[in-house]
Design a protein around this motif. Structure first.
Motif, PDB file in Angstrom:
ATOM      1  N   LEU A  15       0.859  -1.308   0.243  1.00  0.00           N
ATOM      2  CA  LEU A  15       0.045  -0.118   0.131  1.00  0.00           C
ATOM      3  C   LEU A  15       0.957   1.239   0.031  1.00  0.00           C
ATOM      4  O   LEU A  15       0.451   2.338  -0.370  1.00  0.00           O
ATOM      5  N   VAL A  18       1.663   1.963  -3.820  1.00  0.00           N
ATOM      6  CA  VAL A  18       0.853   2.406  -4.735  1.00  0.00           C
ATOM      7  C   VAL A  18       0.388   3.677  -4.337  1.00  0.00           C
ATOM      8  O   VAL A  18       0.241   4.545  -5.356  1.00  0.00           O
ATOM      9  N   TYR A  19       0.511   3.969  -3.184  1.00  0.00           N
ATOM     10  CA  TYR A  19       0.241   5.508  -2.549  1.00  0.00           C
ATOM     11  C   TYR A  19       1.348   6.559  -2.922  1.00  0.00           C
ATOM     12  O   TYR A  19       0.598   7.659  -3.461  1.00  0.00           O
ATOM     13  N   HIS A  22       0.489   7.389  -6.476  1.00  0.00           N
ATOM     14  CA  HIS A  22      -0.650   8.051  -6.623  1.00  0.00           C
ATOM     15  C   HIS A  22      -0.343   9.437  -6.318  1.00  0.00           C
ATOM     16  O   HIS A  22      -0.801  10.444  -6.921  1.00  0.00           O
ATOM     17  N   SER A  37      -2.537   3.650 -10.839  1.00  0.00           N
ATOM     18  CA  SER A  37      -2.447   3.749  -9.294  1.00  0.00           C
ATOM     19  C   SER A  37      -3.268   4.672  -8.450  1.00  0.00           C
ATOM     20  O   SER A  37      -3.935   4.272  -7.402  1.00  0.00           O
ATOM     21  N   SER A  38      -3.759   5.698  -9.145  1.00  0.00           N
ATOM     22  CA  SER A  38      -4.528   6.571  -8.376  1.00  0.00           C
ATOM     23  C   SER A  38      -5.853   5.951  -8.494  1.00  0.00           C
ATOM     24  O   SER A  38      -7.004   5.985  -7.621  1.00  0.00           O
ATOM     25  N   VAL A  41      -6.098   3.465  -5.426  1.00  0.00           N
ATOM     26  CA  VAL A  41      -6.144   4.177  -4.355  1.00  0.00           C
ATOM     27  C   VAL A  41      -7.602   4.261  -3.942  1.00  0.00           C
ATOM     28  O   VAL A  41      -7.785   4.430  -2.790  1.00  0.00           O
ATOM     29  N   GLU A  42      -8.176   5.103  -4.871  1.00  0.00           N
ATOM     30  CA  GLU A  42      -9.500   5.683  -4.599  1.00  0.00           C
ATOM     31  C   GLU A  42     -10.530   4.609  -4.558  1.00  0.00           C
ATOM     32  O   GLU A  42     -11.718   4.830  -3.898  1.00  0.00           O
ATOM     33  N   PHE A  48      -4.440   6.125   4.394  1.00  0.00           N
ATOM     34  CA  PHE A  48      -3.096   6.543   3.929  1.00  0.00           C
ATOM     35  C   PHE A  48      -2.532   7.594   4.337  1.00  0.00           C
ATOM     36  O   PHE A  48      -1.387   7.985   3.754  1.00  0.00           O
TER      37      PHE A  48
END
Length: 277
Positions: A15, A18-19, A22, A37-38, A41-42, A48
């Motif tokens: 995580l 990926v954040y 983002h 990736s954004s 995350v959404e 996060f």
């Protein structure tokens, strides 16, 4: 929004990656520019925000991803139909990022079964993109790939993976990979000094994780080549702190001037030569 449950603490570290990708995408001038990736995350219900102050990790994570993307594109040109395998794939979006540039490539994403289930639920599949729900230490997946693709040209990518393994188990894995396949391995490694001196609990992002210690560091690319010099050839290294210098914070720029800090984590490229050559 989806809450995620992981069977081990190391898996949760995906995580962070990926954040950070983002956050980079939201920048006015992104390094990696990864909209996929954004989108992931959404979809996730997770705190996060605790990573927002991890400025060194944000910059380093996207520089590392960009380096591996660029090297994958460069090396894939050597093969008619490259087989690109992400080991410990987590929620990495590389197949989506590279599919247009590599229309003939096959992409495989390998991770533990629970992580692959999360990945398949959250990420759309790129063209010619397949999942491998295995531990990378379970070598049966290697036999599966050989049965399907024989002596094709492979590019294996281990991004943010090696430091969580004991060196001896990782060494055995790497030797098995090098003896079975031909192509390249792209991996980042921490230095022995950084693993010895810096606990993951002091890391700007990892301090928010529970029980995911750094275990493994190397002395350099020559050490890995020495594990099996008949099948492993050290080809290239890059220090992330020497790249995109204007994008680092003042702390990062100062660290780049101190060799022990600058070399704390590097990206490496190794050529591997299977036993048939």
């Amino acid at each position: 929004m989806q809450k995620l449950n992981f069977k081990d603490n190391v898996s949760e570290t995906l995580l962070i990656n990926v954040y950070m990708r983002h956050l980079d995408f939201k920048d006015a001038d992104p390094i990696l520019n990864d909209p996929f990736s954004s989108a992931v995350v959404e979809q996730i219900d997770y705190d996060f925000a605790k990573f927002n102050d991890a400025r060194l990790s944000k910059t380093g994570t996207v520089i590392r991803a960009k380096f591996f993307d660029d090297e994958t594109l460069r090396l894939a040109a050597e093969f008619d139909r490259p087989i690109i395998v992400q080991l410990g794939a987590g929620l990495d979006t590389r197949p989506l990022r590279l599919q247009k540039a590599l229309p003939s490539a096959l992409f495989y994403d390998l991770d533990l079964p629970d992580v692959i289930a999360i990945r398949d639920a959250l990420l759309p599949k790129a063209q010619n993109n397949f999942s491998l729900p295995y531990s990378m230490l379970d070598h049966s997946w290697m036999d599966e790939l050989v049965a399907k693709h024989g002596s094709a040209g492979y590019i294996f990518i281990l991004e943010g993976v090696s430091m969580y393994f004991e060196k001896e188990e990782f060494k055995k894995f790497f030797i098995a990979l090098a003896q079975k396949f031909r192509g390249y391995v792209l991996s980042d490694f921490m230095s022995e000094f950084s693993v010895r001196k810096f606990d993951s609990r002091r890391h700007d992002a990892m301090k928010h994780m529970q029980n995911a210690p750094f275990k493994m560091g190397i002395g350099g690319g020559a050490e890995v080549q020495g594990w099996d010099s008949a099948h492993i050839c050290f080809a290239k290294e890059a220090a992330m702190l020497k790249m995109y210098k204007s994008r680092w914070s003042l702390k990062g720029r100062l660290f780049s001037l101190i060799p022990a800090f600058c070399n704390a984590c590097k990206m490496f490229v190794f050529k591997i030569i299977g036993s048939d050559e």
